[in-house]
Each structure stands twice: as C-alpha cells, then as structure tokens.
Design an enzyme around this catalytic site. Structure first.
Site, PDB file in Angstrom:
ATOM      1  N   ASP A  70      -1.386  -5.758  -0.098  1.00 25.72           N
ATOM      2  CA  ASP A  70      -1.638  -5.352   0.935  1.00 25.72           C
ATOM      3  C   ASP A  70      -3.001  -5.115   1.102  1.00 25.72           C
ATOM      4  O   ASP A  70      -3.718  -4.648   0.180  1.00 25.72           O
ATOM      5  CB  ASP A  70      -0.840  -3.906   1.318  1.00 25.72           C
ATOM      6  CG  ASP A  70       0.197  -4.185   2.145  1.00 25.72           C
ATOM      7  OD1 ASP A  70       0.423  -5.002   2.879  1.00 25.72           O
ATOM      8  OD2 ASP A  70       1.148  -3.080   2.008  1.00 25.72           O
ATOM      9  N   GLU A 128       8.406  -4.832  10.724  1.00 30.67           N
ATOM     10  CA  GLU A 128       8.598  -3.531  10.174  1.00 30.67           C
ATOM     11  C   GLU A 128       9.226  -2.719  11.418  1.00 30.67           C
ATOM     12  O   GLU A 128       8.682  -2.702  12.595  1.00 30.67           O
ATOM     13  CB  GLU A 128       7.699  -2.817   9.615  1.00 30.67           C
ATOM     14  CG  GLU A 128       8.044  -1.404   9.150  1.00 30.67           C
ATOM     15  CD  GLU A 128       7.031  -0.872   8.013  1.00 30.67           C
ATOM     16  OE1 GLU A 128       6.332  -1.562   7.268  1.00 30.67           O
ATOM     17  OE2 GLU A 128       7.321   0.408   7.723  1.00 30.67           O
ATOM     18  N   GLU A 153      -1.763  -5.235   8.322  1.00 33.98           N
ATOM     19  CA  GLU A 153      -1.111  -4.769   9.321  1.00 33.98           C
ATOM     20  C   GLU A 153      -1.870  -4.971  10.799  1.00 33.98           C
ATOM     21  O   GLU A 153      -3.112  -4.725  10.678  1.00 33.98           O
ATOM     22  CB  GLU A 153      -0.873  -3.309   9.083  1.00 33.98           C
ATOM     23  CG  GLU A 153       0.193  -2.836   8.174  1.00 33.98           C
ATOM     24  CD  GLU A 153       0.246  -1.412   7.832  1.00 33.98           C
ATOM     25  OE1 GLU A 153       0.079  -0.459   9.170  1.00 33.98           O
ATOM     26  OE2 GLU A 153       0.764  -0.791   7.050  1.00 33.98           O
ATOM     27  N   LYS A 173      -1.722  -9.495   2.739  1.00 32.48           N
ATOM     28  CA  LYS A 173      -0.826  -8.810   3.846  1.00 32.48           C
ATOM     29  C   LYS A 173      -1.754  -7.984   4.510  1.00 32.48           C
ATOM     30  O   LYS A 173      -2.567  -7.131   4.008  1.00 32.48           O
ATOM     31  CB  LYS A 173       0.426  -8.427   3.584  1.00 32.48           C
ATOM     32  CG  LYS A 173       1.248  -7.956   4.684  1.00 32.48           C
ATOM     33  CD  LYS A 173       2.436  -7.638   4.353  1.00 32.48           C
ATOM     34  CE  LYS A 173       3.085  -6.585   3.639  1.00 32.48           C
ATOM     35  NZ  LYS A 173       2.598  -5.197   4.377  1.00 32.48           N
ATOM     36  N   ASP A 213       0.905  -1.211   0.094  1.00 30.43           N
ATOM     37  CA  ASP A 213       0.052   0.139  -0.017  1.00 30.43           C
ATOM     38  C   ASP A 213       0.965   1.177  -0.037  1.00 30.43           C
ATOM     39  O   ASP A 213       0.426   2.349  -0.179  1.00 30.43           O
ATOM     40  CB  ASP A 213      -0.981  -0.073   1.057  1.00 30.43           C
ATOM     41  CG  ASP A 213      -0.458  -0.087   2.570  1.00 30.43           C
ATOM     42  OD1 ASP A 213       0.782  -0.291   2.634  1.00 30.43           O
ATOM     43  OD2 ASP A 213      -1.071   0.117   3.665  1.00 30.43           O
TER      44      ASP A 213
HETATM   45  N1  MHF Z   1       9.252   4.903  -0.284  1.00 33.12           N
HETATM   46  C1  MHF Z   1       8.382   4.208   0.896  1.00 33.12           C
HETATM   47  N2  MHF Z   1       9.158   3.544   1.606  1.00 33.12           N
HETATM   48  C2  MHF Z   1       8.757   2.709   2.711  1.00 33.12           C
HETATM   49  O1  MHF Z   1       9.461   1.665   3.238  1.00 33.12           O
HETATM   50  C3  MHF Z   1       7.516   2.988   2.978  1.00 33.12           C
HETATM   51  C4  MHF Z   1       6.701   3.934   2.379  1.00 33.12           C
HETATM   52  N3  MHF Z   1       7.460   4.462   1.482  1.00 33.12           N
HETATM   53  N4  MHF Z   1       5.561   4.244   2.668  1.00 33.12           N
HETATM   54  C5  MHF Z   1       4.672   3.184   3.544  1.00 33.12           C
HETATM   55  C6  MHF Z   1       5.372   2.990   4.531  1.00 33.12           C
HETATM   56  C7  MHF Z   1       5.880   3.890   5.326  1.00 33.12           C
HETATM   57  N5  MHF Z   1       7.095   3.468   6.228  1.00 33.12           N
HETATM   58  C8  MHF Z   1       8.099   4.246   6.781  1.00 33.12           C
HETATM   59  C9  MHF Z   1       8.007   5.524   6.774  1.00 33.12           C
HETATM   60  C10 MHF Z   1       8.674   6.304   7.421  1.00 33.12           C
HETATM   61  C11 MHF Z   1       9.680   5.806   8.447  1.00 33.12           C
HETATM   62  C12 MHF Z   1      10.585   6.421   9.353  1.00 33.12           C
HETATM   63  O2  MHF Z   1      10.880   7.546   9.132  1.00 33.12           O
HETATM   64  N6  MHF Z   1      11.331   5.753  10.284  1.00 33.12           N
HETATM   65  C13 MHF Z   1      12.165   6.679  11.049  1.00 33.12           C
HETATM   66  C14 MHF Z   1      12.256   5.875  12.291  1.00 33.12           C
HETATM   67  C15 MHF Z   1      12.838   7.124  13.543  1.00 33.12           C
HETATM   68  C16 MHF Z   1      12.966   6.106  14.985  1.00 33.12           C
HETATM   69  O3  MHF Z   1      11.623   5.939  15.444  1.00 33.12           O
HETATM   70  O4  MHF Z   1      14.029   5.881  15.500  1.00 33.12           O
HETATM   71  C17 MHF Z   1      13.700   6.664  10.418  1.00 33.12           C
HETATM   72  O5  MHF Z   1      14.262   7.603  10.453  1.00 33.12           O
HETATM   73  O6  MHF Z   1      14.219   5.379   9.875  1.00 33.12           O
HETATM   74  C18 MHF Z   1       9.820   4.298   8.309  1.00 33.12           C
HETATM   75  C19 MHF Z   1       9.249   3.637   7.714  1.00 33.12           C
HETATM   76  C20 MHF Z   1       7.459   2.262   5.357  1.00 33.12           C
HETATM   77  N7  MHF Z   1       6.797   2.319   4.182  1.00 33.12           N
HETATM   78  C1  KIV Z   2       7.063  -1.553   3.255  1.00 27.64           C
HETATM   79  C2  KIV Z   2       6.416  -2.644   2.934  1.00 27.64           C
HETATM   80  C3  KIV Z   2       6.632  -3.626   3.990  1.00 27.64           C
HETATM   81  C4  KIV Z   2       4.890  -2.509   2.746  1.00 27.64           C
HETATM   82  O1  KIV Z   2       3.750  -2.989   3.445  1.00 27.64           O
HETATM   83  C5  KIV Z   2       4.433  -1.547   1.427  1.00 27.64           C
HETATM   84  O2  KIV Z   2       5.190  -1.363   0.524  1.00 27.64           O
HETATM   85  O3  KIV Z   2       3.247  -1.239   1.716  1.00 27.64           O
HETATM   86 MG    MG Z   3       2.248  -1.819   3.278  1.00 32.58          MG
END
Ligand code: MHF
Ligand code: KIV
Ligand code: MG
Length: 318
Positions: free
Chosen positions: A124, A223, A156, A154, A85
């Site tokens: 998803d 994740e 969540e 899948k 998604d």
């Molecule tokens: N381009 C893209 N890649 C992805 O993996 C992804 C998407 N879009 N869209 C749907 C979800 C959103 N996801 C995300 C979005 C943001 C973070 C993020 O900013 N994580 C922080 C964590 C910081 C912390 O708690 O320490 C990071 O900086 O990595 C992680 C997964 C994974 N998915």
């Molecule tokens: C980041 C992956 C695991 C996902 O759920 C997605 O692409 O939507």
């Molecule tokens: Mg997803």
C-alpha cells in the site's frame, strides 16, 4: 560476506525453498490447468488476468513481517501477498492507517520481501505519500519498489488519483487501484462506512473503477460495498476485482492476516471470518512459560542446561 559465499548462500536458500515447497500442498485437483499448481512458478500480473478469465478466484492475504510472509508463501494457494497499511493498526498499534509513514512501510515491506517466494508482492502507498504532487508520488512509488522490494503498489482513491495512476503505470510501476470504502479517508468520511448503497453512490464507485482501469491499473481492490455492486463491477471491468466486504462474486478476495488468525483484538468488521484461533494458544503459551519459571519448572536441570566437568568444578573451590 564474500561475493562467492553470498552467491552460494542464495542458491542454497533457493534450493531449500524449492524442496520445502515441493512438499507442500497444491491447489485442489478440480482446478483446471490455468491455475498456478506449481509453487515454484512466480505469480505475475498476467497470471491474475488469466485467473479472472478462467473464472478461478484470486487469493490475497496481508503480511507485515518475515514469518508471516514465509507462511503466506508456504503453499501454492496464495496468489498475492499485500503489505497493507493496516500494518499501522494490527502490527504497530496506531489508531488508524493515516498515522503510518513511508519509511515504516518500507521497513516492513523489505522484511516481507525476504520471506516471499511465488506470490505477487504488493504494498500500500501510505496516506500522504501520493497526494502532495505527481512527482512526489512517483518518487515514493519508486522507493517502495526499490527499497521496499515490492512488485506493485496499491493506492486508495477514485477519479482524483487517476493522473497519478496513469503516470505510475506509464513508467512501468504496476498499480492496483482501491475503491469503495477508503480507510485513509475515515476522518473526512466520519468513520468506516459501506459505500455505493444508493444508485448514485454505486455509480460513483463504478465511474471511479472504470477511470482507474482506463488509467492503466492492472486490478482494482473493492472494499466495503454491497455484493450486487461487487458483481456489477466485476462484470463491467476487464481487469480483475479483489473484494473485501464486497460479496462473493468478485474475481478474488483479500483479508487481513490478524483477522483470519483471530489475533486482532479491535473492531471486527462484518466481512471478517476467523479461519483460526491463534490468540488463545498464543496467550496460553505466555502464561505457561511465566508460570513454569515462577514454579522453578523451567529450565530443566537435565535436558535444558549445560554441565561443567566435575574436575574443573572442583578447581573452582581451590
Ligand atoms: N484488522 C483490520 N482489518 C481490516 O480489514 C482493516 C484494518 N484492520 N485496518 C485498515 C482497514 C480499516 N478497515 C475497516 C475498518 C472498519 C470497518 C467497519 O467497521 N465497517 C462497518 C460497516 C458498517 C456499515 O457501513 O454498514 C462494519 O460494521 O462492518 C470496515 C473496514 C479495513 N481495514
Ligand atoms: C484491507 C486491505 C485491503 C488493505 O488495504 C490493508 O490491509 O491495508
Ligand atoms: Mg490498505
């Protein structure tokens, strides 16, 4: 198209696909015979279980349309294609996955299905498509299988989705669970935050995953958790774990297409590695094309244009 020409078309397509795949790379030679080295061989849920028990990493990649699906199928190395998604953000320009509708997901899943050969194809379940009631979740999962033409879904969530997972798996719809950081809950969680850093938080994720395995999930996507928790979950569960931001010790890994290709312009999470930079050559292609038109360098008069017989041309001014 008549039935016989349709049948011919499909078998010709299949034969062409077989020849193409024969010419493509296979897994490295050091992998043992448990690995799907035969790109004609369909990856199944059983294949994933076998890969986990043989300690061979499972490879998963997202795809959102026909060409990306063809590319993900272009060698035997990718085991699973996910119509994530994340489609909402990387493909449709929404600000979050909570904006994606089921019809939009089905539309893209169908396109991915048309380009997918050996990888197991999973979609998803969009936000809202499995929360209203168990009956509604079943209806929507059936739509993804039947109309979206995917082989598994899948969804969540932790313990709160156990009844839905149990119901779906019982009627023969394979379910991949998704625990840890749940992007569909970003509103309630005030953002995208790593889960299970404290012992109490980690125990919640472990209990979720165990309950989902018990409910019949064939694998669990993990994740945004510390690598130690990713390892612990993989050891504790019978079913394979697929990690994204869950460290190197899960049964497999998944990343988003646009993240590995370097074409995603939004936030880059810590777990993302760019395996290609397609953005630079892509944007240069657009620029060069427009520039060539402006400079009257495209199309070429000789090689890119059609001609008229001079005698016919002469008649025009008669
Ligand atoms: N381009 C893209 N890649 C992805 O993996 C992804 C998407 N879009 N869209 C749907 C979800 C959103 N996801 C995300 C979005 C943001 C973070 C993020 O900013 N994580 C922080 C964590 C910081 C912390 O708690 O320490 C990071 O900086 O990595 C992680 C997964 C994974 N998915
Ligand atoms: C980041 C992956 C695991 C996902 O759920 C997605 O692409 O939507
Ligand atoms: Mg997803």
């Amino acid at each position: 198209m008549s039935l016989s020409s349709w049948t011919f078309h499909r078998s010709a397509q299949r034969a062409l696909g077989w020849i193409q795949r024969r010419c493509m790379s296979v897994r490295p030679a050091e992998s043992n015979d448990k690995v799907n080295n035969d790109p004609r061989k369909k990856v199944t849920i059983q294949t994933l279980k076998t890969l986990k028990s043989a300690n061979i990493p499972i490879t998963m990649l997202t795809a959102y349309d026909y060409p990306t699906a063809v590319s993900a199928s272009s060698n035997a190395l990718i085991d699973v294609t996910l119509v994530g998604d994340s489609l909402a953000q990387v493909c449709l320009g929404y600000t979050s996955t909570t904006q994606l509708t089921l019809p939009e997901m089905i539309h893209h899943a169908r396109a991915v299905a048309r380009g997918t050969t050996h990888p197991l194809l999973i979609a998803d379940m969009p936000f809202g498509s499995f929360h209203v009631s168990n009956d509604n979740a079943v209806e929507n999962a059936i739509r993804l299988i039947r109309e979206g033409q995917v082989e598994a879904v899948k969804l969540e969530g932790g313990e709160e989705v156990v009844p839905i997972v149990r119901r779906l798996t019982r009627i023969g719809i394979p379910v991949m669970a998704h625990v840890g950081l749940l992007p569909q809950k970003h509103l309630a969680m005030s953002g995208y935050k790593v889960q299970g850093r404290s012992a109490a938080g980690a125990k919640r994720v472990i209990n979720d995953a165990l309950a989902l395995e018990d409910a019949g999930a064939f694998a669990v996507l993990v994740e945004g958790v510390p690598k130690e928790l990713g390892k612990h979950l993989t050891e504790k569960l019978q079913i394979p774990t697929i990690g994204i931001g869950a460290g190197p010790w899960t049964s497999g890994q998944v990343l988003v297409w646009d993240d590995i290709m370097g074409t995603w312009c939004g936030h880059k999470a810590k777990f993302v590695r760019r395996f290609a930079d397609l953005k630079t050559p892509r944007d240069k292609g657009v620029q060069d094309y427009a520039q060539a038109i402006r400079e009257r360098m495209f199309p070429s008069e000789d090689t890119e244009s059609y001609t008229m017989d001079p005698s016919e041309l002469a008649k025009l001014s008669d």
